[in-house]
Scaffold this active site. Structure first.
Site, mmCIF file in Angstrom:
data_model
loop_
_atom_site.group_PDB
_atom_site.id
_atom_site.type_symbol
_atom_site.label_atom_id
_atom_site.label_comp_id
_atom_site.label_asym_id
_atom_site.label_seq_id
_atom_site.Cartn_x
_atom_site.Cartn_y
_atom_site.Cartn_z
ATOM 1 N N HIS A 231 23.334 39.734 32.681
ATOM 2 C CA HIS A 231 22.064 40.272 32.594
ATOM 3 C C HIS A 231 21.538 40.713 31.105
ATOM 4 O O HIS A 231 20.448 40.478 30.896
ATOM 5 C CB HIS A 231 21.639 41.269 33.568
ATOM 6 C CG HIS A 231 22.562 42.504 33.284
ATOM 7 N ND1 HIS A 231 23.820 42.617 33.617
ATOM 8 C CD2 HIS A 231 22.188 43.884 32.825
ATOM 9 C CE1 HIS A 231 24.430 43.903 33.405
ATOM 10 N NE2 HIS A 231 23.489 44.500 32.754
ATOM 11 N N ASP A 232 22.302 41.230 30.334
ATOM 12 C CA ASP A 232 21.991 41.716 29.090
ATOM 13 C C ASP A 232 22.474 40.723 27.853
ATOM 14 O O ASP A 232 22.500 41.319 26.854
ATOM 15 C CB ASP A 232 22.485 43.199 28.778
ATOM 16 C CG ASP A 232 21.359 44.190 29.441
ATOM 17 O OD1 ASP A 232 20.257 43.795 29.508
ATOM 18 O OD2 ASP A 232 22.002 45.526 29.689
ATOM 19 N N LYS A 235 21.179 40.708 24.396
ATOM 20 C CA LYS A 235 21.403 41.801 23.236
ATOM 21 C C LYS A 235 22.066 41.150 22.146
ATOM 22 O O LYS A 235 22.233 41.997 21.093
ATOM 23 C CB LYS A 235 22.046 43.022 24.022
ATOM 24 C CG LYS A 235 21.239 43.831 25.067
ATOM 25 C CD LYS A 235 22.159 45.070 25.532
ATOM 26 C CE LYS A 235 21.234 46.036 26.612
ATOM 27 N NZ LYS A 235 22.100 47.073 27.111
ATOM 28 N N HIS A 260 15.112 41.181 24.348
ATOM 29 C CA HIS A 260 16.505 40.733 24.982
ATOM 30 C C HIS A 260 16.406 39.854 26.237
ATOM 31 O O HIS A 260 17.385 38.998 26.602
ATOM 32 C CB HIS A 260 17.613 41.686 24.894
ATOM 33 C CG HIS A 260 17.499 42.550 26.145
ATOM 34 N ND1 HIS A 260 16.533 43.796 26.333
ATOM 35 C CD2 HIS A 260 18.046 42.551 27.383
ATOM 36 C CE1 HIS A 260 16.740 44.315 27.536
ATOM 37 N NE2 HIS A 260 17.590 43.703 28.316
ATOM 38 N N HIS A 286 15.477 40.854 35.239
ATOM 39 C CA HIS A 286 16.144 42.217 35.913
ATOM 40 C C HIS A 286 15.219 43.528 35.278
ATOM 41 O O HIS A 286 15.677 44.991 35.670
ATOM 42 C CB HIS A 286 17.476 42.449 35.510
ATOM 43 C CG HIS A 286 17.786 42.788 34.249
ATOM 44 N ND1 HIS A 286 17.654 41.781 32.994
ATOM 45 C CD2 HIS A 286 18.629 43.871 33.355
ATOM 46 C CE1 HIS A 286 18.323 42.240 31.861
ATOM 47 N NE2 HIS A 286 18.478 43.456 32.060
ATOM 48 N N HIS A 287 14.145 43.376 34.206
ATOM 49 C CA HIS A 287 13.446 44.483 33.817
ATOM 50 C C HIS A 287 11.993 44.463 34.484
ATOM 51 O O HIS A 287 11.272 45.073 33.724
ATOM 52 C CB HIS A 287 13.428 44.489 32.251
ATOM 53 C CG HIS A 287 14.709 45.212 31.540
ATOM 54 N ND1 HIS A 287 15.257 46.452 32.069
ATOM 55 C CD2 HIS A 287 15.770 44.398 30.868
ATOM 56 C CE1 HIS A 287 16.331 46.604 31.353
ATOM 57 N NE2 HIS A 287 16.785 45.385 30.643
ATOM 58 N N ASP A 315 21.798 47.773 38.145
ATOM 59 C CA ASP A 315 21.829 48.066 36.670
ATOM 60 C C ASP A 315 21.227 49.293 36.426
ATOM 61 O O ASP A 315 22.016 50.334 35.560
ATOM 62 C CB ASP A 315 21.140 47.019 35.721
ATOM 63 C CG ASP A 315 21.003 47.155 34.234
ATOM 64 O OD1 ASP A 315 22.199 47.551 33.901
ATOM 65 O OD2 ASP A 315 20.059 47.185 33.345
#
Length: 375
Positions: A231-232, A235, A260, A286-287, A315
């Site tokens: 998911h990240d 970054k 990101h 996811h954000h 998360d």
């Protein structure tokens, strides 16, 4: 058994096995096929574990996973010699008395089962190497004894199974390698922001539990479990001075941080692999927030893919409960109050309900993958 009935069993199982790539399911189908072909009480598919010098089966009718030394029992004898074994009374047989004592009879003591008749047949890969063996136990007949015809039928099943298992094991190995790569890539993204690898593991397991609670299929739940660690991943492209800033980010820095999500999506979106396709969705969405105030696209409600909605709550729950460079871990009570307060705003209300229903399993995962265990 009439030939037409045997053919029906063979066609039914071979069709299902051919279309299946999950190793556990293939092993189960093979055991079921062997049992049905000869009307055995139990049938077990044993595989060789060369790393641990053991024979193992994850699928044995009526019992869980079993492991025995590579040379133990009739199974070990059959694999080491390449010979089939046919016994109609395990407790009185003299020829194989010694190997029975370390195999079937020992297993009886562990499981409480009583073995009478046994057929053990090794099976081979396409290049002729022994991979494991079929073991049938106790005929469902008055005397519980197998016939020579049963031996022939199970030999047929073993011959077919060896070829199919080779393909299934290769698929299993590829899948395990993919999982390892995905978790490693996820950890790289987290480690740049001083997070532990256990964060991505926890999010993966939380996501899977929530997905199952929502009624997603086992397949879809597993895809999400393997994809959510990414998911990240975006970054990796965020500058360190922003990623590891212990204070409040400026508006400009926050806009850079938000990129990101799109970076991660662009890294993954061109793959044709289902896991990486799912990972692209998770990285991108996811954000996003249920009420449309999230980023990067301001999606609202069910415009957000279910994978994104699930990973969002997984998360946030884990992030709030973890020490970060810019904050201390929140108490559980405060986290749950926050999640409830964001029901219908940040989070899908139905996902919140399932999260709360599954909270005992989620807390068990948090404990099992605690960062304390890394110290």
């Amino acid at each position: 058994m009439k030939p037409e009935h045997l053919l029906k069993i063979i066609f039914e199982y071979t069709t299902r096995i051919t279309n299946e790539r999950n190793l556990d399911t293939v092993l189960t189908l093979m055991a079921d096929m062997g049992r049905d072909m000869i009307d055995a009480d139990r049938c077990t598919v044993w595989l060789i574990d060369r790393v641990h010098e053991e024979l193992w089966t994850r699928v044995a009718h009526e019992v869980g996973e079993l492991r025995i030394p590579l040379n133990a029992g009739l199974v070990g004898h059959s694999i080491s010699t390449g010979e089939s074994v046919f016994i109609n009374d395990a407790y009185t047989n003299e020829q194989y008395k010694e190997v029975l004592s370390t195999g079937a009879l020992r297993t009886d003591l562990l499981t409480g089962y009583t073995t009478k008749a046994l057929i053990v047949i090794p099976f081979r890969s396409n290049d002729g190497k022994i991979m494991g063996c079929f073991q049938a136990v106790n005929k469902n007949s008055n005397d519980g004894a197998f016939t020579k015809q049963d031996l022939e039928y199970l030999t047929l099943a073993a011959s077919y199974s060896g070829k199919c298992l080779e393909s299934a094991l290769l698929s299993h190995e590829i899948e395990e390698t993919q999982k390892e790569i995905i978790f490693t890539m996820g950890e790289i993204g987290e480690s740049r922001s001083k997070e532990t690898g256990n964060h991505v593991k926890r999010v993966a397991e939380y996501s899977s539990v929530i997905a199952r609670g929502l009624g997603l299929s086992f397949h879809d739940s597993e895809i999400l479990r393997m994809a959510s660690p990414m998911h990240d991943i975006g970054k990796v492209a965020i500058p360190d001075d922003i990623l590891n800033n212990p204070g409040k980010l400026t508006e400009e820095e926050y806009e850079i941080m938000k990129t990101h999500a799109e970076i991660g999506y662009n890294l993954l979106r061109k793959s044709s692999r289902p896991i990486l396709q799912a990972a692209a969705i998770v990285a991108y969405q996811h954000h996003e927030k249920w009420d449309g105030t999230g980023y990067p696209r301001g999606l609202q409600g069910e415009q957000i893919h279910i994978y994104g909605r699930i990973t969002a709550i997984a998360d946030v729950f884990d992030a709030l409960g973890s020490h970060r460079i810019y904050k201390e871990a929140w108490p559980l009570e405060d986290i749950l109050k926050y999640i409830e307060s964001e029901r219908g705003k940040h989070f899908d209300p139905r996902v919140v309900d399932v999260f709360m229903d599954q909270l005992p399993a989620i807390l068990q995962i948090r404990s099992s993958y605690s960062d304390v265990n890394l110290r």
